[in-house]
Structure formats: structure tokens, C-alpha cells
Design a protein around this motif. Structure first.
Motif, PDB file in Angstrom:
ATOM      1  N   LYS A  74       0.843  -1.184   0.000  1.00  0.00           N
ATOM      2  CA  LYS A  74       0.000   0.000   0.000  1.00  0.00           C
ATOM      3  C   LYS A  74       0.887   1.245   0.000  1.00  0.00           C
ATOM      4  O   LYS A  74       1.774   1.368   0.836  1.00  0.00           O
ATOM      5  CB  LYS A  74      -0.912   0.003   1.217  1.00  0.00           C
ATOM      6  CG  LYS A  74      -1.879   1.177   1.254  1.00  0.00           C
ATOM      7  CD  LYS A  74      -2.710   1.161   2.530  1.00  0.00           C
ATOM      8  CE  LYS A  74      -3.612  -0.065   2.556  1.00  0.00           C
ATOM      9  NZ  LYS A  74      -4.508  -0.040   3.740  1.00  0.00           N
ATOM     10  N   PRO A  75       0.688   2.167  -0.942  1.00  0.00           N
ATOM     11  CA  PRO A  75       1.531   3.381  -0.978  1.00  0.00           C
ATOM     12  C   PRO A  75       1.437   4.150   0.326  1.00  0.00           C
ATOM     13  O   PRO A  75       0.351   4.402   0.844  1.00  0.00           O
ATOM     14  CB  PRO A  75       0.956   4.183  -2.153  1.00  0.00           C
ATOM     15  CG  PRO A  75       0.290   3.161  -3.006  1.00  0.00           C
ATOM     16  CD  PRO A  75      -0.271   2.136  -2.057  1.00  0.00           C
ATOM     17  N   ILE A  76       2.602   4.500   0.851  1.00  0.00           N
ATOM     18  CA  ILE A  76       2.655   5.200   2.129  1.00  0.00           C
ATOM     19  C   ILE A  76       2.098   6.612   2.007  1.00  0.00           C
ATOM     20  O   ILE A  76       1.718   7.229   3.006  1.00  0.00           O
ATOM     21  CB  ILE A  76       4.103   5.219   2.653  1.00  0.00           C
ATOM     22  CG1 ILE A  76       4.146   5.637   4.132  1.00  0.00           C
ATOM     23  CG2 ILE A  76       4.970   6.143   1.815  1.00  0.00           C
ATOM     24  CD1 ILE A  76       5.510   5.517   4.750  1.00  0.00           C
ATOM     25  N   ALA A  77       2.019   7.138   0.778  1.00  0.00           N
ATOM     26  CA  ALA A  77       1.471   8.477   0.589  1.00  0.00           C
ATOM     27  C   ALA A  77      -0.005   8.548   0.950  1.00  0.00           C
ATOM     28  O   ALA A  77      -0.514   9.635   1.259  1.00  0.00           O
ATOM     29  CB  ALA A  77       1.674   8.930  -0.856  1.00  0.00           C
ATOM     30  N   PHE A  78      -0.721   7.406   0.948  1.00  0.00           N
ATOM     31  CA  PHE A  78      -2.138   7.380   1.282  1.00  0.00           C
ATOM     32  C   PHE A  78      -2.387   7.001   2.736  1.00  0.00           C
ATOM     33  O   PHE A  78      -3.543   6.973   3.171  1.00  0.00           O
ATOM     34  CB  PHE A  78      -2.884   6.402   0.372  1.00  0.00           C
ATOM     35  CG  PHE A  78      -2.885   6.812  -1.072  1.00  0.00           C
ATOM     36  CD1 PHE A  78      -3.733   7.814  -1.529  1.00  0.00           C
ATOM     37  CD2 PHE A  78      -2.024   6.216  -1.979  1.00  0.00           C
ATOM     38  CE1 PHE A  78      -3.736   8.185  -2.851  1.00  0.00           C
ATOM     39  CE2 PHE A  78      -2.022   6.582  -3.306  1.00  0.00           C
ATOM     40  CZ  PHE A  78      -2.879   7.577  -3.744  1.00  0.00           C
ATOM     41  N   THR A  79      -1.336   6.666   3.456  1.00  0.00           N
ATOM     42  CA  THR A  79      -1.497   6.279   4.858  1.00  0.00           C
ATOM     43  C   THR A  79      -0.875   7.267   5.830  1.00  0.00           C
ATOM     44  O   THR A  79      -1.279   7.314   6.999  1.00  0.00           O
ATOM     45  CB  THR A  79      -0.881   4.900   5.094  1.00  0.00           C
ATOM     46  OG1 THR A  79       0.521   4.938   4.749  1.00  0.00           O
ATOM     47  CG2 THR A  79      -1.575   3.846   4.234  1.00  0.00           C
ATOM     48  N   ASP A  80       0.091   8.048   5.369  1.00  0.00           N
ATOM     49  CA  ASP A  80       0.778   9.006   6.243  1.00  0.00           C
ATOM     50  C   ASP A  80       0.475  10.411   5.738  1.00  0.00           C
ATOM     51  O   ASP A  80       0.793  10.749   4.588  1.00  0.00           O
ATOM     52  CB  ASP A  80       2.283   8.754   6.223  1.00  0.00           C
ATOM     53  CG  ASP A  80       3.011   9.480   7.356  1.00  0.00           C
ATOM     54  OD1 ASP A  80       2.522  10.536   7.791  1.00  0.00           O
ATOM     55  OD2 ASP A  80       4.064   8.977   7.775  1.00  0.00           O
ATOM     56  N   PRO A  81      -0.122  11.268   6.547  1.00  0.00           N
ATOM     57  CA  PRO A  81      -0.427  12.636   6.064  1.00  0.00           C
ATOM     58  C   PRO A  81       0.801  13.483   5.810  1.00  0.00           C
ATOM     59  O   PRO A  81       0.722  14.490   5.098  1.00  0.00           O
ATOM     60  CB  PRO A  81      -1.291  13.223   7.195  1.00  0.00           C
ATOM     61  CG  PRO A  81      -0.929  12.428   8.402  1.00  0.00           C
ATOM     62  CD  PRO A  81      -0.613  11.058   7.925  1.00  0.00           C
ATOM     63  N   GLY A  82       1.944  13.100   6.369  1.00  0.00           N
ATOM     64  CA  GLY A  82       3.144  13.895   6.138  1.00  0.00           C
ATOM     65  C   GLY A  82       3.584  13.906   4.702  1.00  0.00           C
ATOM     66  O   GLY A  82       4.212  14.865   4.239  1.00  0.00           O
ATOM     67  N   PHE A  83       3.232  12.876   3.942  1.00  0.00           N
ATOM     68  CA  PHE A  83       3.695  12.789   2.562  1.00  0.00           C
ATOM     69  C   PHE A  83       2.887  13.674   1.622  1.00  0.00           C
ATOM     70  O   PHE A  83       3.356  13.995   0.529  1.00  0.00           O
ATOM     71  CB  PHE A  83       3.640  11.332   2.095  1.00  0.00           C
ATOM     72  CG  PHE A  83       4.791  10.509   2.573  1.00  0.00           C
ATOM     73  CD1 PHE A  83       5.943  10.384   1.821  1.00  0.00           C
ATOM     74  CD2 PHE A  83       4.734   9.879   3.800  1.00  0.00           C
ATOM     75  CE1 PHE A  83       7.010   9.624   2.268  1.00  0.00           C
ATOM     76  CE2 PHE A  83       5.800   9.113   4.252  1.00  0.00           C
ATOM     77  CZ  PHE A  83       6.937   8.990   3.495  1.00  0.00           C
ATOM     78  N   TRP A  84       1.673  14.036   1.979  1.00  0.00           N
ATOM     79  CA  TRP A  84       0.969  15.001   1.135  1.00  0.00           C
ATOM     80  C   TRP A  84       0.992  16.402   1.730  1.00  0.00           C
ATOM     81  O   TRP A  84       0.667  17.375   1.054  1.00  0.00           O
ATOM     82  CB  TRP A  84      -0.470  14.567   0.884  1.00  0.00           C
ATOM     83  CG  TRP A  84      -1.312  14.325   2.106  1.00  0.00           C
ATOM     84  CD1 TRP A  84      -1.507  13.159   2.762  1.00  0.00           C
ATOM     85  CD2 TRP A  84      -2.094  15.304   2.802  1.00  0.00           C
ATOM     86  NE1 TRP A  84      -2.349  13.333   3.836  1.00  0.00           N
ATOM     87  CE2 TRP A  84      -2.733  14.644   3.875  1.00  0.00           C
ATOM     88  CE3 TRP A  84      -2.322  16.668   2.618  1.00  0.00           C
ATOM     89  CZ2 TRP A  84      -3.567  15.304   4.774  1.00  0.00           C
ATOM     90  CZ3 TRP A  84      -3.158  17.328   3.513  1.00  0.00           C
ATOM     91  CH2 TRP A  84      -3.762  16.643   4.573  1.00  0.00           C
ATOM     92  N   LEU A  85       1.399  16.517   3.018  1.00  0.00           N
ATOM     93  CA  LEU A  85       1.598  17.851   3.590  1.00  0.00           C
ATOM     94  C   LEU A  85       2.928  18.462   3.145  1.00  0.00           C
ATOM     95  O   LEU A  85       3.044  19.688   3.054  1.00  0.00           O
ATOM     96  CB  LEU A  85       1.542  17.776   5.112  1.00  0.00           C
ATOM     97  CG  LEU A  85       0.160  17.576   5.733  1.00  0.00           C
ATOM     98  CD1 LEU A  85       0.273  17.430   7.250  1.00  0.00           C
ATOM     99  CD2 LEU A  85      -0.766  18.731   5.372  1.00  0.00           C
ATOM    100  N   ALA A  86       3.925  17.619   2.872  1.00  0.00           N
ATOM    101  CA  ALA A  86       5.216  18.146   2.411  1.00  0.00           C
ATOM    102  C   ALA A  86       5.093  18.856   1.061  1.00  0.00           C
ATOM    103  O   ALA A  86       5.608  19.974   0.896  1.00  0.00           O
ATOM    104  CB  ALA A  86       6.237  17.010   2.350  1.00  0.00           C
TER     105      ALA A  86
END
Length: 281
Positions: A62-74
Motif C-alpha cells: 500500500k503506498p505510504i502516501a495514502f497512509t501518512d499525512p506527512g507525505f501530502w503535507l510536504a
């Protein structure tokens, strides 16, 4: 150090750093293309998360970009920094520096994750290179530009990513892969990329492409230019040769039509009384 422990200690912070750096590169490209705020955010998200999404989809997790908000907040933070910062927008090398940092970090982290999930060494290195160049390629395609990895007239782009992945692979084979050596491999890839930008290092072109590049022919043929008239020059003995006689067709004659009467200046009429008074005196 075990690969799983290396992933937990190095992978997450390095991924955040490279996502932010790649998003900065995409946001700078969007501002140069005169995108609005939403378009800049979309391009920053694509540049920052595209490579990681491709890596996770190939691995099958599962892509970590969809599980961790830090990856789309950056990417959101990178968009705000670039969109409202005039010095970054007008810096000619800002986009290249940010892209070089993301290229070096992603090439190392992608190779490490491929090795951790049981990929073969060469496949893990190829996955690291694809992770490094994937986000930038997506951003360039969205901006209607040819990705630099496919162009010969751009500085070295894929080779630094291969060097980063190859260095990581060599350290893993020698049993020396740890946090400090992973950072060293990242610095190597970033340094080669920045040196290529500074010195203009490029991959060679094929000889066939060099020979086939010719100026395009104009669809409209050029008008025929008459040959210049050469006159005989004086002879070395001092005798002058007669010059050629021109026919009436070779000279320009200005004539008025027959029905046009040329205007002649009229003479002032003299007063006869003035002449009589002069005689009387």
C-alpha cells in the motif's frame, strides 16, 4: 545493519526530505509555466509523490502516501514556499538544485526498499533509478515538456541515479550498508548531478542523428537571382576595351502617356498702362 532496521531509521526521514525537495522542483516548474495556485499544487504533488507511488505499486504494498499525512503535507508546504517566495521563483538554479537532491535521495531509498523486499540486486537498482526519475517525468509531462531523462541536450540525469543505486548495491554486497554509508551514497549521487549541471556533462549522441540533422527546406522556392553582369576590366597593357552597348530594354525610360499634357509655369501678365507711363516719362 539489517535492511528492515535501516528502513525504519533511514527510510522515513529521507523519504520526507526527498518528497519536499522534489515538490519544490515541481512547484518551481509550475511557476515558470505560469500555473495558478491549484496547478502549482498538483505539479508539486506529482513531482514529490510520483516516484514513491511507482515504487510501492511495483513492490505490491500500500503506498505510504495514502497512509501518512506527512507525505501530502510536504508538497503542500513546498507549494506555499515557492508560490509566495519571489527569490526562489527568479533563481535560475533553484529547480536544478532541488531536483538533484531528490534524485540522489530517491535513488538510494528506492534501492534499499527493493533489496528489503527480496528483489534481485540489478532489479533493486533499476527500481531505485525509476523511483528517482519517476516523479520528475510525471511533472514534466503534465507541464507539456520532454522529460530531461529522455533528452540528449540536457545534463546528466539518469546516470547520477544509477551511481546512487550502484553505490548502495555495492555497500550491501560488502556488508557495509548502514546509515552513514547510505548518506554517503546519496551525497555521491547529488554531487555528480550538480557537477553535471555546472560543467555541462551530457551523454553522447548517435552519429546517425548528427548526420540527419539538416536545415528544413522552405516550402516556397526562392526566386531566381539573375547572374551579375561582369564588365571587361582594362587590359594590363593600358588599352581600354569598349564597354558593351545596352539595348533600350536594359535602360529605364520615364515617359508620360500621350493623353497627359505636362504643366508649364505661366508667365505673369504685364500691365500695359505701366509700360505707357514709363514711355511718357
Amino acid at each position: 545493519m539489517a535492511l528492515q532496521q535501516l528502513l525504519t531509521t533511514v527510510q522515513y526521514p529521507l523519504d520526507l526530505v526527498c518528497v519536499f525537495a522534489a515538490a519544490l522542483s515541481g512547484a518551481v516548474l509550475a511557476t515558470r509555466k505560469d500555473f495558478d495556485l491549484f496547478g502549482t499544487l498538483v505539479l508539486a504533488e506529482a513531482a514529490g509523490l510520483g516516484g514513491g507511488l511507482f515504487r510501492d505499486l511495483v513492490i505490491g504494498v500500500k503506498p505510504i502516501a495514502f497512509t501518512d499525512p506527512g507525505f501530502w503535507l510536504a508538497p503542500l508546504a513546498a507549494t506555499v514556499v515557492v508560490y509566495f517566495s519571489t527569490p526562489i521563483q527568479h533563481s535560475p538554479k533553484a529547480c536544478d538544485v532541488f531536483d538533484a537532491v531528490a534524485l540522489g535521495v530517491l535513488s538510494v531509498t528506492g534501492t534499499i526498499k527493493g533489496l528489503a523486499f527480496g528483489f534481485a540486486p540489478v532489479a533493486a537498482m533499476a527500481l531505485g533509478m525509476a523511483t528517482a526519475v519517476g516523479g520528475g517525468m510525471i511533472a514534466n509531462v503534465l507541464a507539456r515538456e520532454v522529460p530531461p531523462v529522455l533528452r540528449w541536450d540536457r545534463d546528466l540525469y539518469s546516470l547520477p541515479a544509477l551511481l546512487g543505486g550502484g553505490a548502495t548495491l555495492g555497500l550491501y554486497a560488502a556488508g557495509l550498508l548502514n546509515v552513514s554509508t547510505a548518506v554517503g551514497a546519496t551525497v555521491l549521487a547529488v554531487t555528480v548531478r550538480l557537477a553535471a549541471i555546472h560543467y555541462g556533462w551530457r551523454t553522447p549522441r548517435s552519429r546517425l542523428a548528427k548526420r540527419s540533422v539538416r536545415p528544413a527546406a522552405s516550402p516556397h522556392p526562392a526566386p531566381a537571382v539573375p547572374a551579375p553582369v561582369s564588365y571587361p576590366s582594362p587590359s594590363p597593357l593600358g588599352q581600354t576595351l569598349p564597354r558593351p552597348r545596352f539595348s533600350p530594354e536594359d535602360t529605364v525610360q520615364l515617359r508620360l502617356p500621350r493623353d497627359v499634357v505636362p504643366l508649364r509655369p505661366r508667365r505673369p501678365r504685364r500691365d500695359p498702362r505701366a509700360d505707357w507711363s514709363h514711355r511718357a516719362l
